[in-house]
Design a protein around this motif. Structure first.
Motif, mmCIF file in Angstrom:
data_model
loop_
_atom_site.group_PDB
_atom_site.id
_atom_site.type_symbol
_atom_site.label_atom_id
_atom_site.label_comp_id
_atom_site.label_asym_id
_atom_site.label_seq_id
_atom_site.Cartn_x
_atom_site.Cartn_y
_atom_site.Cartn_z
ATOM 1 N N TRP A 208 0.833 -1.205 0.000
ATOM 2 C CA TRP A 208 0.000 0.000 0.000
ATOM 3 C C TRP A 208 0.866 1.252 0.000
ATOM 4 O O TRP A 208 0.571 2.231 -0.708
ATOM 5 C CB TRP A 208 -0.924 -0.015 1.217
ATOM 6 C CG TRP A 208 -1.938 1.087 1.224
ATOM 7 C CD1 TRP A 208 -3.170 1.086 0.634
ATOM 8 C CD2 TRP A 208 -1.812 2.367 1.867
ATOM 9 N NE1 TRP A 208 -3.820 2.280 0.864
ATOM 10 C CE2 TRP A 208 -3.005 3.085 1.620
ATOM 11 C CE3 TRP A 208 -0.815 2.969 2.627
ATOM 12 C CZ2 TRP A 208 -3.220 4.378 2.112
ATOM 13 C CZ3 TRP A 208 -1.026 4.252 3.119
ATOM 14 C CH2 TRP A 208 -2.213 4.944 2.862
ATOM 15 N N GLY A 239 -5.245 1.809 -2.662
ATOM 16 C CA GLY A 239 -5.964 0.654 -2.153
ATOM 17 C C GLY A 239 -6.670 -0.130 -3.239
ATOM 18 O O GLY A 239 -6.736 -1.369 -3.202
ATOM 19 N N PRO A 415 -10.883 -0.163 0.027
ATOM 20 C CA PRO A 415 -9.858 0.880 -0.128
ATOM 21 C C PRO A 415 -10.269 2.197 0.518
ATOM 22 O O PRO A 415 -9.441 2.867 1.149
ATOM 23 C CB PRO A 415 -9.729 1.008 -1.647
ATOM 24 C CG PRO A 415 -10.051 -0.353 -2.156
ATOM 25 C CD PRO A 415 -11.149 -0.843 -1.264
#
Length: 430
Positions: A208, A239, A415
């Motif tokens: 990430w 994400g 996300p």
């Protein structure tokens, strides 16, 4: 980066979670200097639990003792996550080890702001400030040195050349779309594309963090930390890109319960040829060979790919290094040990035997491994650098990044929810 002001209540809660009593905590620091025998004992906490590093460091401590007959070095070695938990608890107690591992950044700043860390600026003048500047940067706070580096490096992909060839992947991918294509080819060939230590969370954070750098740009992470707002479009897209990877089911069976350096963990899966890649730091070859068999000439390295349309570039790197800091009012013997550890002779030995990248310029000639040379070349050509997020930010925020990304990988957060959770904790850290 980030807000260093984490409440003492938060520290004490972490202490309880770590299972450390205040009686145990108070045994650390403060009693090391002197004694009826005239011997000074210095306590050295580090995270070098894998071979050959564990034995190399123990031997270096013996060398130092031999040169300093009135000094004894007591070594405490803990695995990464256990170390972080216990150091959080020790910070709450107000007593740190004489010498302790640090990654610098927001965690070190918090300890400095609490008055627990020795200012090394004057004590290390002449030798500390001659180390590589990029390696020293994470330990400089308000232009003062609070730590001395022993390593510097970056996170990237370590891969099995033979498995790539078997799957028809002709070259390491340079774009995220190309990377996903490589994952698909590996899966089609019956090969597990990636190994991940899902149990420990921090290895998943690397994905990430890099994707955030590639989509939003490296400066965005610093700005988000300062503004306490990670809800920007670039972070959501990071994400989403990670979700695209997770949807391909690229990780080894049982990855959510896998550790990093155990015989059945992430490093072993790559080292034993059971997975084609892992996203890890410059120490990866050593741990792969310790936890597994190691890949030898079949091991290769490539930087994290660029993301099409993103603001970041492939020459912006994510990583950091290891360093040592001292508790406030640590004995002179602890300073002497740092100087010994940062000497040309010691750094050369570390480079040759443990594969670290040198922080002493004169030790650079000791690098022989082609992959370590490749990492060093990437670092030298870097146009931007971002410290590990769980160190760049204050502890609670860094932990939330790890936890939220782990939840995304496990399928329990979207996300958007990742960015909202991280932002919520950032705003609470006033």
């Amino acid at each position: 980066m980030g807000d260093p002001a984490l409440s003492r209540r938060g520290f004490l809660a972490a202490s309880a979670a770590a299972g450390l009593s205040m009686t145990a905590l108070s045994a650390c620091g403060g009693d090391s200097d002197g004694g009826s025998s005239g011997t000074t004992t210095i306590e050295w906490w580090n995270i070098s639990t894998t071979q050959p590093t564990k034995d190399v460091w123990a031997a270096l401590a013996k060398q130092f003792e031999a040169r300093n007959p009135k000094v004894k070095v007591k070594i405490v070695q803990l695995e990464n996550d256990a170390y972080k938990s216990k150091m959080t608890a020790l910070t709450a107690s107000g007593k740190l080890p004489d010498i302790f591992h640090t990654w610098g950044g927001g965690v070190l700043k918090q300890q400095v702001d609490a008055g627990l860390v020795e200012d090394l600026t004057e004590k290390t003048k002449g030798w500390g400030d001659s180390l590589l500047s990029v390696a020293r940067e994470p330990y400089l706070i308000d232009e003062k040195a609070y730590g001395i580096p022993f390593d510097i490096g970056m996170i990237g992909f370590w891969y099995n050349k033979a498995l790539f060839k078997q799957a028809g992947v002709s070259a390491p991918p340079t774009t995220w779309s190309g990377f996903l294509d490589a994952v698909r080819k590996l899966k089609a060939a019956g090969i597990t594309p990636l190994a991940l230590a899902g149990k420990e969370k921090w290895p998943g954070m690397y994905y990430w963090a890099y994707l955030a750098m590639r989509t939003a740009g490296v400066d965005a992470l610093g700005k988000a930390g300062n503004d306490k707002d990670f809800t920007g479009d670039g972070f959501v897209k990071a994400g989403q890109h990670l979700q695209d990877l997770v949807d391909l089911q690229p990780f080894q069976k049982g990855f959510l319960g896998a550790a990093y350096s155990s015989p059945t963990g992430q490093a072993a899966a790559v080292g034993n040829g059971k997975a084609a890649m892992e996203l890890m730091g410059q120490w990866a070859p050593v741990v792969e060979a310790d936890a597994g068999k190691g890949l030898g000439a079949n091991l290769g390295f490539f930087p994290f790919p660029a993301v099409d349309g993103g603001k970041g570039v492939i020459t912006e790197v994510f990583g950091g290094g290891g360093g040592h800091a001292l508790r406030k009012d640590a004995p002179q013997a602890a300073v002497d040990f740092l100087k010994f550890f940062a000497s040309v002779a010691t750094d050369t030995e570390l480079v040759k035997k443990t594969g670290v990248l040198p922080v002493v310029p004169a030790a650079e000639s000791a690098i022989t491994d082609p992959n370590i040379k490749a990492v060093q070349a990437q670092l030298k050509a870097a146009t931007g650098f971002q410290l590990y997020l769980d160190q760049a930010y204050a502890p609670a925020l860094g932990q939330e990044v790890n936890d939220s990304v782990a939840a995304l990988i496990a399928g329990s957060k979207s996300p958007q929810q990742v960015t909202e959770s991280i932002t919520k904790v950032a705003k609470e850290e006033q």
